[in-house]
Design a protein around this motif. Structure first.
Motif: not given
Length: 207
Positions: A18-33
């Motif tokens: 779940s933290l992996f998802f949060v970090v990606l979302l914070s970096l990319t601002h792309n929920a789909t990706l």
């Protein structure tokens, strides 16, 4: 203690995904990706175990299902909080399992099972309570706060609370065993130590 630590590893791994998802979302601002990559990570984890020939237990299959379901819900609604609810489901299921009376006894040495099984039962219930508190806290933080707050709170609480309870439970059982063994008559104490292998191990160590 192997099965006990396997359960703890599963909980920590689930929080990590779940933290992996949060970090990606914070970096990319792309929920789909971020959702797609989180799903790929879940599939990769299972795939690696399958290739290595390691058994995949029911909780791991459930975790994969929740990754896919939460990721799909995020893709459909563009709401990242669906992924953040996944640990709450895992915590709740593990908590229900830990409500079984005496589940910790199988992970204790023979002398602790003989002398302090009642204390181990209470510690087991404390673990179940922690799981339910963790599930409720995770859901509340996911709803009420932003992603960065969730990451900080759940990482600190998720790891810190388990370490504290593990140490406290170990200390409670160990101190109870020592106190009760010392209170026994000499003959009863010696018989217990021999029957549980403690006396034999002590003699072998001293030799």
């Amino acid at each position: 203690m192997r099965s006990f630590f396997d359960a703890a590893r599963l909980l920590l791994a689930d929080l990590a995904s779940s933290l992996f998802f949060v970090v990606l979302l914070s970096l990319t601002h792309n929920a789909t990706l971020s959702a797609c990559l989180a799903i790929m990570l879940g599939l990769l984890q299972i795939g690696i175990q399958f290739i290595r020939g390691k058994p995949i237990d029911a909780m791991e299959w459930l975790s994969l299902f929740l990754v896919i379901a939460a990721g799909a819900a995020t893709l459909l609604t563009d709401d990242p909080r669906f992924v953040l609810f996944k640990p709450s489901v895992i915590y709740s299921i593990v908590g229900v399992v830990m409500l079984k009376r005496g589940w910790m006894n199988r992970y204790l040495p023979a002398i602790a099972r003989s002398v302090a099984s009642d204390v181990a039962t209470y510690v087991g219930f404390a673990w179940a309570g922690l799981m339910f508190v963790s599930a409720a806290l995770n859901a509340f933080v996911a709803i009420a706060f932003d992603l960065s707050t969730w990451a900080v709170v759940m990482t600190a609480f998720g790891i810190g609370s388990k370490v504290v309870l593990m140490l406290a439970g170990f200390a409670a059982i160990r101190l109870t065993v020592r106190r009760r063994v010392r209170a026994m008559p000499d003959a009863e104490r010696n018989a217990l130590l021999i029957s549980t292998g403690v006396r034999t191990q002590s003699l072998a160590t001293s030799a």
